[in-house]
Write a protein that holds these residues in place. Structure first.
Motif, PDB file in Angstrom:
ATOM      1  N   LYS A  16       8.883 -12.996   3.710  1.00  0.00           N
ATOM      2  CA  LYS A  16       7.636 -12.961   4.474  1.00  0.00           C
ATOM      3  C   LYS A  16       7.679 -11.877   5.541  1.00  0.00           C
ATOM      4  O   LYS A  16       6.699 -11.164   5.773  1.00  0.00           O
ATOM      5  CB  LYS A  16       7.359 -14.317   5.123  1.00  0.00           C
ATOM      6  CG  LYS A  16       6.912 -15.383   4.147  1.00  0.00           C
ATOM      7  CD  LYS A  16       6.619 -16.687   4.846  1.00  0.00           C
ATOM      8  CE  LYS A  16       6.223 -17.764   3.857  1.00  0.00           C
ATOM      9  NZ  LYS A  16       5.964 -19.048   4.530  1.00  0.00           N
ATOM     10  N   ILE A  17       8.823 -11.743   6.205  1.00  0.00           N
ATOM     11  CA  ILE A  17       8.978 -10.719   7.236  1.00  0.00           C
ATOM     12  C   ILE A  17       8.848  -9.335   6.615  1.00  0.00           C
ATOM     13  O   ILE A  17       8.185  -8.448   7.170  1.00  0.00           O
ATOM     14  CB  ILE A  17      10.322 -10.887   7.978  1.00  0.00           C
ATOM     15  CG1 ILE A  17      10.275 -12.129   8.875  1.00  0.00           C
ATOM     16  CG2 ILE A  17      10.665  -9.645   8.789  1.00  0.00           C
ATOM     17  CD1 ILE A  17      11.598 -12.501   9.488  1.00  0.00           C
ATOM     18  N   GLU A  18       9.464  -9.132   5.443  1.00  0.00           N
ATOM     19  CA  GLU A  18       9.362  -7.832   4.772  1.00  0.00           C
ATOM     20  C   GLU A  18       7.918  -7.530   4.384  1.00  0.00           C
ATOM     21  O   GLU A  18       7.452  -6.401   4.542  1.00  0.00           O
ATOM     22  CB  GLU A  18      10.256  -7.802   3.529  1.00  0.00           C
ATOM     23  CG  GLU A  18      11.730  -7.691   3.834  1.00  0.00           C
ATOM     24  CD  GLU A  18      12.069  -6.404   4.547  1.00  0.00           C
ATOM     25  OE1 GLU A  18      11.513  -5.349   4.207  1.00  0.00           O
ATOM     26  OE2 GLU A  18      12.909  -6.450   5.470  1.00  0.00           O
ATOM     27  N   GLU A  19       7.191  -8.539   3.893  1.00  0.00           N
ATOM     28  CA  GLU A  19       5.783  -8.340   3.542  1.00  0.00           C
ATOM     29  C   GLU A  19       4.975  -7.942   4.770  1.00  0.00           C
ATOM     30  O   GLU A  19       4.154  -7.010   4.714  1.00  0.00           O
ATOM     31  CB  GLU A  19       5.198  -9.610   2.926  1.00  0.00           C
ATOM     32  CG  GLU A  19       5.717  -9.929   1.544  1.00  0.00           C
ATOM     33  CD  GLU A  19       5.212 -11.276   1.032  1.00  0.00           C
ATOM     34  OE1 GLU A  19       4.332 -11.878   1.679  1.00  0.00           O
ATOM     35  OE2 GLU A  19       5.700 -11.712  -0.015  1.00  0.00           O
ATOM     36  N   ASP A  63       5.801  -4.379   5.756  1.00  0.00           N
ATOM     37  CA  ASP A  63       5.122  -3.422   4.883  1.00  0.00           C
ATOM     38  C   ASP A  63       3.643  -3.314   5.233  1.00  0.00           C
ATOM     39  O   ASP A  63       3.077  -2.220   5.266  1.00  0.00           O
ATOM     40  CB  ASP A  63       5.289  -3.815   3.413  1.00  0.00           C
ATOM     41  CG  ASP A  63       6.731  -3.720   2.947  1.00  0.00           C
ATOM     42  OD1 ASP A  63       7.522  -3.005   3.606  1.00  0.00           O
ATOM     43  OD2 ASP A  63       7.068  -4.361   1.937  1.00  0.00           O
ATOM     44  N   ASP A  64       3.003  -4.454   5.485  1.00  0.00           N
ATOM     45  CA  ASP A  64       1.591  -4.444   5.869  1.00  0.00           C
ATOM     46  C   ASP A  64       1.384  -3.662   7.164  1.00  0.00           C
ATOM     47  O   ASP A  64       0.421  -2.895   7.288  1.00  0.00           O
ATOM     48  CB  ASP A  64       1.061  -5.873   6.046  1.00  0.00           C
ATOM     49  CG  ASP A  64       0.948  -6.629   4.735  1.00  0.00           C
ATOM     50  OD1 ASP A  64       0.963  -5.969   3.671  1.00  0.00           O
ATOM     51  OD2 ASP A  64       0.833  -7.876   4.780  1.00  0.00           O
ATOM     52  N   MET A  65       2.277  -3.838   8.120  1.00  0.00           N
ATOM     53  CA  MET A  65       2.152  -3.137   9.397  1.00  0.00           C
ATOM     54  C   MET A  65       2.350  -1.628   9.212  1.00  0.00           C
ATOM     55  O   MET A  65       1.667  -0.832   9.850  1.00  0.00           O
ATOM     56  CB  MET A  65       3.162  -3.676  10.416  1.00  0.00           C
ATOM     57  CG  MET A  65       2.870  -5.098  10.863  1.00  0.00           C
ATOM     58  SD  MET A  65       1.235  -5.278  11.577  1.00  0.00           S
ATOM     59  CE  MET A  65       1.412  -4.328  13.059  1.00  0.00           C
ATOM     60  N   VAL A  66       3.267  -1.236   8.334  1.00  0.00           N
ATOM     61  CA  VAL A  66       3.485   0.190   8.074  1.00  0.00           C
ATOM     62  C   VAL A  66       2.231   0.796   7.461  1.00  0.00           C
ATOM     63  O   VAL A  66       1.797   1.889   7.850  1.00  0.00           O
ATOM     64  CB  VAL A  66       4.711   0.384   7.147  1.00  0.00           C
ATOM     65  CG1 VAL A  66       4.783   1.806   6.621  1.00  0.00           C
ATOM     66  CG2 VAL A  66       5.983   0.017   7.883  1.00  0.00           C
TER      67      VAL A  66
END
Length: 160
Positions: free
Chosen positions: A96-99, A102-105
């Motif tokens: 979830k943190i990685e998702e 990625d969304d923030m990037v």
């Protein structure tokens, strides 16, 4: 004209006194319950049993409670299953943190692109303004923003 009603006055006083008595009874009941709980716990610790016997009784009771709690949860009594569950949850959180990362990037890059386009547009607008001012500027005018429109006015058909 309003008159004094003695019955209404006495009725109000009776309700007030009844409320005081019921509140006192409720407070007494709450105090009694708290006193019973504190007395029971104090009695356990001040009982003539030895400390070891009392600790054994308490630990036995807590062990029984934990066993029944774990039995209700299924395979919760094994340490391995708890570790597996913990690892599974941590992996879920990491994904979830990685998702989210990625969304923030992606959002950051979109914002930077919008800002870049906005800056380009502003620069182009300024360049166009300067170009228009340079094209319109006459040698005889002091301010390039002022234009002599007389030379652009329509001429009668006779002069054409």
């Amino acid at each position: 004209m309003e008159t004094y009603n003695r019955d209404r006055h006495l009725h109000g006083v009776e309700e007030y006194e009844e409320q005081i008595h019921s509140t006192t009874g409720r407070d007494f009941s709450i105090g009694l319950a708290i006193g019973l709980i504190v007395g029971t716990v104090g009695g356990l610790f001040l009982a003539p049993k030895s400390g070891d016997a009392l600790r054994d009784d308490i630990s036995g009771t807590t062990n029984k409670l934990t066993e029944t709690f774990n039995a209700k949860q299924g395979e919760g009594s094994d340490d391995e299953s708890l570790k597996e569950k913990a690892e599974q949850k941590t992996e879920e959180l990491r994904s979830k943190i990685e998702e989210k990362k990625d969304d923030m990037v992606v959002k950051k890059s979109e914002h930077e692109e919008k800002q870049r386009i906005k800056d380009i547009d502003e620069k182009e607008i300024q360049a166009q303004k300067r170009a228009i001012q340079d094209d319109v500027a006459d040698d005889g005018t002091e301010d390039p923003r002022k234009v002599d429109m007389s030379k652009y006015s329509e001429q009668p058909d006779e002069e054409k």
